[in-house]
Design a protein around this motif. Structure first.
Motif, mmCIF file in Angstrom:
data_model
loop_
_atom_site.group_PDB
_atom_site.id
_atom_site.type_symbol
_atom_site.label_atom_id
_atom_site.label_comp_id
_atom_site.label_asym_id
_atom_site.label_seq_id
_atom_site.Cartn_x
_atom_site.Cartn_y
_atom_site.Cartn_z
ATOM 1 N N ASN A 25 -17.566 3.965 -0.010
ATOM 2 C CA ASN A 25 -16.278 4.169 0.057
ATOM 3 C C ASN A 25 -15.494 2.963 0.724
ATOM 4 O O ASN A 25 -14.340 2.732 0.288
ATOM 5 N N GLN A 26 -16.301 2.320 1.797
ATOM 6 C CA GLN A 26 -15.454 1.536 2.461
ATOM 7 C C GLN A 26 -15.177 0.379 1.308
ATOM 8 O O GLN A 26 -14.101 -0.438 1.622
ATOM 9 N N GLN A 27 -16.516 0.005 0.825
ATOM 10 C CA GLN A 27 -16.217 -1.239 -0.127
ATOM 11 C C GLN A 27 -15.101 -0.811 -1.374
ATOM 12 O O GLN A 27 -14.308 -1.689 -1.802
ATOM 13 N N ARG A 28 -15.134 0.270 -1.771
ATOM 14 C CA ARG A 28 -14.218 0.800 -2.916
ATOM 15 C C ARG A 28 -12.732 0.706 -2.189
ATOM 16 O O ARG A 28 -11.840 0.301 -3.141
ATOM 17 N N LEU A 29 -12.555 1.365 -1.061
ATOM 18 C CA LEU A 29 -11.235 0.950 -0.405
ATOM 19 C C LEU A 29 -10.842 -0.225 -0.344
ATOM 20 O O LEU A 29 -9.465 -0.653 -0.699
ATOM 21 N N GLN A 30 -11.553 -1.320 0.040
ATOM 22 C CA GLN A 30 -11.243 -2.691 -0.005
ATOM 23 C C GLN A 30 -10.606 -3.255 -1.453
ATOM 24 O O GLN A 30 -9.714 -3.877 -1.475
ATOM 25 N N LEU A 31 -11.424 -2.584 -2.626
ATOM 26 C CA LEU A 31 -11.043 -2.814 -3.842
ATOM 27 C C LEU A 31 -9.687 -2.494 -4.271
ATOM 28 O O LEU A 31 -8.877 -2.990 -4.731
ATOM 29 N N ALA A 32 -9.626 -1.369 -3.769
ATOM 30 C CA ALA A 32 -8.246 -0.407 -4.169
ATOM 31 C C ALA A 32 -7.069 -1.366 -3.452
ATOM 32 O O ALA A 32 -5.993 -1.236 -3.822
ATOM 33 N N THR A 33 -7.244 -1.685 -2.004
ATOM 34 C CA THR A 33 -6.355 -2.253 -1.292
ATOM 35 C C THR A 33 -5.780 -3.455 -1.981
ATOM 36 O O THR A 33 -4.740 -3.970 -2.113
ATOM 37 N N ALA A 34 -6.880 -4.114 -2.640
ATOM 38 C CA ALA A 34 -6.507 -5.476 -3.256
ATOM 39 C C ALA A 34 -5.867 -5.451 -4.556
ATOM 40 O O ALA A 34 -4.854 -6.052 -4.996
ATOM 41 N N SER A 35 -6.302 -4.160 -5.148
ATOM 42 C CA SER A 35 -5.472 -3.796 -6.491
ATOM 43 C C SER A 35 -4.005 -3.401 -5.870
ATOM 44 O O SER A 35 -3.112 -3.822 -6.904
ATOM 45 N N GLY A 277 -14.213 8.337 -5.567
ATOM 46 C CA GLY A 277 -14.607 8.757 -4.005
ATOM 47 C C GLY A 277 -13.305 8.434 -3.191
ATOM 48 O O GLY A 277 -13.318 8.818 -1.940
ATOM 49 N N VAL A 278 -12.439 7.539 -3.417
ATOM 50 C CA VAL A 278 -11.321 7.219 -2.573
ATOM 51 C C VAL A 278 -10.261 7.983 -3.003
ATOM 52 O O VAL A 278 -9.700 8.370 -4.256
ATOM 53 N N ARG A 279 -9.408 8.457 -2.014
ATOM 54 C CA ARG A 279 -8.113 9.371 -2.246
ATOM 55 C C ARG A 279 -6.821 8.355 -2.144
ATOM 56 O O ARG A 279 -7.009 7.433 -1.508
ATOM 57 N N ASP A 280 -5.725 9.109 -2.535
ATOM 58 C CA ASP A 280 -4.588 8.226 -2.320
ATOM 59 C C ASP A 280 -4.374 8.220 -0.839
ATOM 60 O O ASP A 280 -3.773 7.259 -0.258
ATOM 61 N N THR A 281 -4.551 9.280 -0.027
ATOM 62 C CA THR A 281 -4.370 9.424 1.362
ATOM 63 C C THR A 281 -5.018 8.336 2.220
ATOM 64 O O THR A 281 -4.628 7.742 3.033
ATOM 65 N N THR A 282 -6.311 8.035 1.734
ATOM 66 C CA THR A 282 -7.092 7.020 2.262
ATOM 67 C C THR A 282 -6.650 5.674 2.262
ATOM 68 O O THR A 282 -6.609 4.781 3.043
ATOM 69 N N LEU A 283 -6.043 5.486 1.064
ATOM 70 C CA LEU A 283 -5.223 4.123 0.639
ATOM 71 C C LEU A 283 -4.227 3.908 1.500
ATOM 72 O O LEU A 283 -3.843 3.120 2.156
ATOM 73 N N TRP A 284 -3.274 4.985 1.438
ATOM 74 C CA TRP A 284 -2.029 4.911 2.257
ATOM 75 C C TRP A 284 -2.286 4.923 3.865
ATOM 76 O O TRP A 284 -1.484 4.401 4.580
ATOM 77 N N ASN A 285 -3.312 5.284 4.218
ATOM 78 C CA ASN A 285 -3.524 5.215 5.817
ATOM 79 C C ASN A 285 -3.681 3.892 6.109
ATOM 80 O O ASN A 285 -3.643 3.418 7.341
ATOM 81 N N THR A 286 -4.257 2.874 5.018
ATOM 82 C CA THR A 286 -4.311 1.546 5.522
ATOM 83 C C THR A 286 -2.928 0.664 5.369
ATOM 84 O O THR A 286 -2.830 -0.430 5.787
ATOM 85 N N GLN A 287 -2.098 1.469 4.687
ATOM 86 C CA GLN A 287 -0.631 0.874 4.518
ATOM 87 C C GLN A 287 0.540 1.238 5.244
ATOM 88 O O GLN A 287 1.502 0.731 5.616
ATOM 89 N N LEU A 288 0.573 2.613 5.696
ATOM 90 C CA LEU A 288 1.661 3.223 6.565
ATOM 91 C C LEU A 288 1.350 3.356 8.090
ATOM 92 O O LEU A 288 0.176 3.319 8.372
ATOM 93 N N SER A 289 2.217 3.024 8.895
ATOM 94 C CA SER A 289 2.475 3.369 10.105
ATOM 95 C C SER A 289 2.881 4.524 10.475
ATOM 96 O O SER A 289 3.500 5.210 9.848
ATOM 97 N N PRO A 290 2.382 5.203 11.839
ATOM 98 C CA PRO A 290 2.934 6.506 11.903
ATOM 99 C C PRO A 290 4.592 6.669 12.004
ATOM 100 O O PRO A 290 5.394 5.844 12.534
#
Length: 408
Positions: A25-35, A277-290
């Motif tokens: 999932n970490q690899q998939r998340l990196q791909l999603a972030t790049a996308s 296996g990656v969710r929207d919330t997982t992706l946005w956790n890399t993009q948003l600050s508290p």
């Protein structure tokens, strides 16, 4: 009885599986972030592709209505505020019980901050036993147990509207003025909350008449809140949605056109499923600050074709400090900047007060939940009432009696 020793033998395999999945999932998340970064620069093109081919996709996407790189800091909440919430629970019908009936219990909460007013924390139970209540859904091929869940959604919405418009400290006071004739906002910022999605997916497969019996009163309740200037939000904790990631799949499609039935009709796995296996919330956790929100998105769920335009569901992802929450609102809230900003600030305040989860929703759940002792008390009262009326041989079925006690 659960054999815990047998369970313990299977747990090591679960741990090893989760380790492998976490790495994948970490690899998939990196791909999603790049996308996502690619989509930010191709948003107009991506929107055109989605608009043209949405009816030929095997998956549901959502539409961003703001730039994808939008990151908005949520303002501090006002000192005076009111938060409303409802939640529901039930006692399901059973042919093995004393009588075939069901109960819906709606927990309701109204909390005032900075106003020197007592909160409201209680529940409203309603028992359904008439023939039209128990069997009306059979004409559409819907079981009574399933219909019970739909009726609960209606009760949650209607009780919430009653709290906002007719209860203590109404938004525009007690002067009898019709809120719909007033263009101003309530004198005290007020928020109405429900736990879960405002997109009622379960209604999509229902016949038209059955769907209208459930959806129409819900939308009418939303309209009452709209007239009172009270935004309604659906709060989703640990959301499993992948609407946003599905939009990014259009960028990873290997074909000239994203025509799923033509190119991938017989495929066991779609080639664009690179983020599985990656969710929207997982992706946005890399993009948003508290304390930040994402852009607003418009849901394209099929059931929304039955909603009025003003009640189409929009959503954003909000970093509440402890998690990324999905916040859903009707269109009339998302399209009003002041209303949506106030709603989001009150949500963050609720999460802070609730140590990670909105306190009003937690209290509404606690008021609504029907525990085992409550269920026993309900049927004991029902038994007494039946005996008073002269009904004989009152009791549970032999099956239910034997299940409640072991003879081995």
């Amino acid at each position: 009885m659960l054999d815990i020793n047998q369970v313990a033998k299977q747990l090591p395999g679960i741990g090893q599986h989760l380790v492998r999945e976490t790495a994948a999932n970490q690899q998939r998340l990196q791909l999603a972030t790049a996308s996502l970064q690619q989509a930010i620069h191709r948003q107009v093109e991506l929107a055109a592709i989605q608009q043209q081919w949405q009816n030929r996709l095997f998956f549901n996407t959502s539409i961003p209505v703001e730039p994808l790189d939008t990151r908005i800091d949520i303002a501090a909440p006002p000192p005076q505020q009111t938060v409303l919430a409802t939640d529901g629970s039930q006692i399901a019908p059973s042919h093995h019980e004393i009588a075939y009936c069901y109960l819906i219990n709606i927990g309701r909460v109204m909390i005032h901050y900075g106003q020197n007013l007592h909160p409201l924390l209680d529940s409203i139970p309603e028992v359904f036993y008439q023939q039209e209540d128990l069997y009306i859904s059979r004409q559409w091929g819907i079981s009574t147990e399933e219909w019970l869940g739909y009726r609960r959604a209606v009760s949650e919405a209607t009780v919430l509207a009653e709290l906002g418009c007719n209860w203590v400290n109404p938004p525009f006071g007690f002067d009898g003025v019709d809120p719909k004739s007033i263009a101003s906002s309530p004198r005290v910022p007020t928020l109405a909350m429900v736990d879960g999605s405002l997109v009622y997916w379960f209604l999509e497969q229902l016949p038209t008449e059955a769907r209208e019996r459930i959806l129409n009163p819900i939308l009418a309740a939303w309209e009452e809140l709209r007239g009172a200037g009270i935004p309604i939000v659906g709060y989703l904790s640990s959301s499993r949605s992948i609407d946003n990631l599905n939009l990014l799949r259009l960028l990873t499609c290997p074909h000239d056109t994203p025509d799923c039935p033509t190119h991938c009709g017989d495929a066991a796995k779609l080639p664009c499923q690179q983020f599985e296996g990656v969710r929207d919330t997982t992706l946005w956790n890399t993009q948003l600050s508290p304390g930040q929100r994402s852009c607003w998105w418009q849901s394209t769920a099929k059931i929304l074709d039955w909603y009025d335009d003003s009640h189409k569901v929009y959503f954003c992802y909000l970093h509440v400090g402890t998690e990324i929450a999905r916040v859903e609102v009707p269109a009339w809230v998302a399209q009003d900047e002041n209303l949506s900003s106030t709603a989001l600030s009150l949500i963050v305040a609720q999460v802070n007060k609730g140590f990670g989860y909105p306190v009003a929703l937690a209290e509404a759940h606690n008021q609504a939940v029907v525990r085992g002792a409550d269920r026993s008390s309900f049927f004991a009262l029902l038994e007494q009432e039946l005996v008073k009326t002269g009904i004989k041989n009152v009791g549970t079925s032999y099956k239910e009696t034997r299940k409640r006690g072991s003879v081995a």
